[in-house]
Design a protein around this motif. Sequence first.
Motif, PDB file in Angstrom:
ATOM      1  N   PHE A   1      47.451  30.890  40.583  1.00  0.00           N
ATOM      2  CA  PHE A   1      48.244  31.642  39.721  1.00  0.00           C
ATOM      3  C   PHE A   1      47.847  32.407  38.597  1.00  0.00           C
ATOM      4  O   PHE A   1      47.869  33.560  38.253  1.00  0.00           O
ATOM      5  CB  PHE A   1      49.397  30.913  39.383  1.00  0.00           C
ATOM      6  CG  PHE A   1      50.544  31.902  38.828  1.00  0.00           C
ATOM      7  CD1 PHE A   1      51.473  32.464  39.498  1.00  0.00           C
ATOM      8  CD2 PHE A   1      50.721  31.934  37.313  1.00  0.00           C
ATOM      9  CE1 PHE A   1      52.581  33.633  38.851  1.00  0.00           C
ATOM     10  CE2 PHE A   1      51.598  32.695  36.644  1.00  0.00           C
ATOM     11  CZ  PHE A   1      52.355  33.493  37.499  1.00  0.00           C
ATOM     12  N   HIS A   2      46.749  31.471  37.859  1.00  0.00           N
ATOM     13  CA  HIS A   2      46.462  31.973  36.505  1.00  0.00           C
ATOM     14  C   HIS A   2      45.362  33.022  36.681  1.00  0.00           C
ATOM     15  O   HIS A   2      45.275  33.957  35.749  1.00  0.00           O
ATOM     16  CB  HIS A   2      45.737  30.698  35.859  1.00  0.00           C
ATOM     17  CG  HIS A   2      44.927  30.810  34.622  1.00  0.00           C
ATOM     18  ND1 HIS A   2      45.635  31.272  33.367  1.00  0.00           N
ATOM     19  CD2 HIS A   2      43.687  30.873  34.064  1.00  0.00           C
ATOM     20  CE1 HIS A   2      44.855  31.401  32.475  1.00  0.00           C
ATOM     21  NE2 HIS A   2      43.682  31.239  32.839  1.00  0.00           N
TER      22      HIS A   2
ATOM     23  N   ALA B   1      52.744  35.401  42.140  1.00  0.00           N
ATOM     24  CA  ALA B   1      51.980  36.291  40.960  1.00  0.00           C
ATOM     25  C   ALA B   1      52.182  37.809  41.440  1.00  0.00           C
ATOM     26  O   ALA B   1      52.513  38.656  40.534  1.00  0.00           O
ATOM     27  CB  ALA B   1      50.582  36.075  41.239  1.00  0.00           C
ATOM     28  N   ASP B   2      52.207  37.990  42.784  1.00  0.00           N
ATOM     29  CA  ASP B   2      52.587  39.392  43.442  1.00  0.00           C
ATOM     30  C   ASP B   2      53.935  40.028  42.851  1.00  0.00           C
ATOM     31  O   ASP B   2      54.073  41.082  42.592  1.00  0.00           O
ATOM     32  CB  ASP B   2      52.305  39.674  44.824  1.00  0.00           C
ATOM     33  CG  ASP B   2      50.688  39.506  45.024  1.00  0.00           C
ATOM     34  OD1 ASP B   2      50.130  39.767  44.344  1.00  0.00           O
ATOM     35  OD2 ASP B   2      50.593  39.202  46.332  1.00  0.00           O
TER      36      ASP B   2
ATOM     37  N   GLY C   1      55.007  42.807  40.321  1.00  0.00           N
ATOM     38  CA  GLY C   1      56.098  43.913  40.775  1.00  0.00           C
ATOM     39  C   GLY C   1      57.313  44.219  39.681  1.00  0.00           C
ATOM     40  O   GLY C   1      57.982  44.971  39.921  1.00  0.00           O
ATOM     41  N   LYS C   2      57.265  43.185  38.590  1.00  0.00           N
ATOM     42  CA  LYS C   2      58.436  43.259  37.745  1.00  0.00           C
ATOM     43  C   LYS C   2      57.809  43.560  36.211  1.00  0.00           C
ATOM     44  O   LYS C   2      58.076  42.735  35.434  1.00  0.00           O
ATOM     45  CB  LYS C   2      59.319  42.053  37.781  1.00  0.00           C
ATOM     46  CG  LYS C   2      59.905  41.878  39.076  1.00  0.00           C
ATOM     47  CD  LYS C   2      60.581  40.630  39.114  1.00  0.00           C
ATOM     48  CE  LYS C   2      61.167  40.341  40.629  1.00  0.00           C
ATOM     49  NZ  LYS C   2      62.229  41.272  41.152  1.00  0.00           N
ATOM     50  N   PRO C   3      57.198  44.541  35.879  1.00  0.00           N
ATOM     51  CA  PRO C   3      56.259  44.673  34.660  1.00  0.00           C
ATOM     52  C   PRO C   3      57.143  44.561  33.539  1.00  0.00           C
ATOM     53  O   PRO C   3      56.811  44.188  32.380  1.00  0.00           O
ATOM     54  CB  PRO C   3      55.417  46.027  34.867  1.00  0.00           C
ATOM     55  CG  PRO C   3      56.328  46.811  35.893  1.00  0.00           C
ATOM     56  CD  PRO C   3      56.933  45.660  36.921  1.00  0.00           C
ATOM     57  N   GLY C   4      58.412  45.258  33.563  1.00  0.00           N
ATOM     58  CA  GLY C   4      59.457  45.355  32.580  1.00  0.00           C
ATOM     59  C   GLY C   4      59.771  43.864  32.099  1.00  0.00           C
ATOM     60  O   GLY C   4      59.781  43.563  30.992  1.00  0.00           O
TER      61      GLY C   4
END
Length: 274
Positions: free
Chosen positions: A187-188, A155-156, A160-163
């Motif tokens: 995770f959810h 999840a972290d 860190g990869k919003p795009g």
Amino acid sequence: MVVAVLSGLALAATSTTAHAATGPDVIAHRGSSGMAPENTAAAIDLAVRQRADHVEIDVQRTKDGKLVNFHDCTMERTTDIEDLYPDRPGYRVSDFTWNELRRLDAGSWFHDDYAGERIISVDDVIRRIQHTRTGLLAEISPCSQYGTTVATDLADTLRGKPGYVRTALARKQLAVQSFQTDDARTFHTAQPDIPIGILDADRPTDAELVGLSRWADQINPQHTVTDQPLVDRVHQLGMDINVWTVDEPGAIRTMAGLGVDGIITDYPQTLTQR
């Protein structure tokens, strides 16, 4: 042997060519693992070339915290780890650093042509697919040493990869799955916008399906326990259903005919015809 298998798989071509466009998603199990060593760059890249809708990977964590793409809880079956580190007391992924794992040969067990193929990171998997038509179905490892920490780490990593996540979700090219309900819930909770699936080797009961439908997006059972009433009930409850691992032509035809949403297979080219 591979030629013989593919000859048999070709029998499915008539019923699956049209279905590839409008029917189930084609999900490459550990990459195109029938034709290249599982979970390596070679298997991922081949699945992309074969135009799989998604690659399915397995997420584990090294001793120093790197998320890697590897299935088994120990590494003897698909690497030369015993030769390279003969004096180690155990061979779990979590017992080795990323630099140690990068030295392993993860291809020779499959065929000499793949000698030198390496274990790859989750970051590398994403880099290889993010500008293609192929999405990602990431399985959180059920290996007992991790508890729910791999779910949190994944999840972290995705946070860190919003795009990438934003684009992948818009294209329906990202989901996560787990055999462990606790992992899936963890995770959810951390990433509620990313679809979450529950893997099951057994047929889930109706009570289980109703409970899961309150928060899960997918039910992903073994194909041998899947029939029309199960597919219909999962859909009635508002969830998708992806079945695993379907390689035999007759089973592919049967699952496609049931109206499943995705077929997880070692031979994605059987459905994509590429």
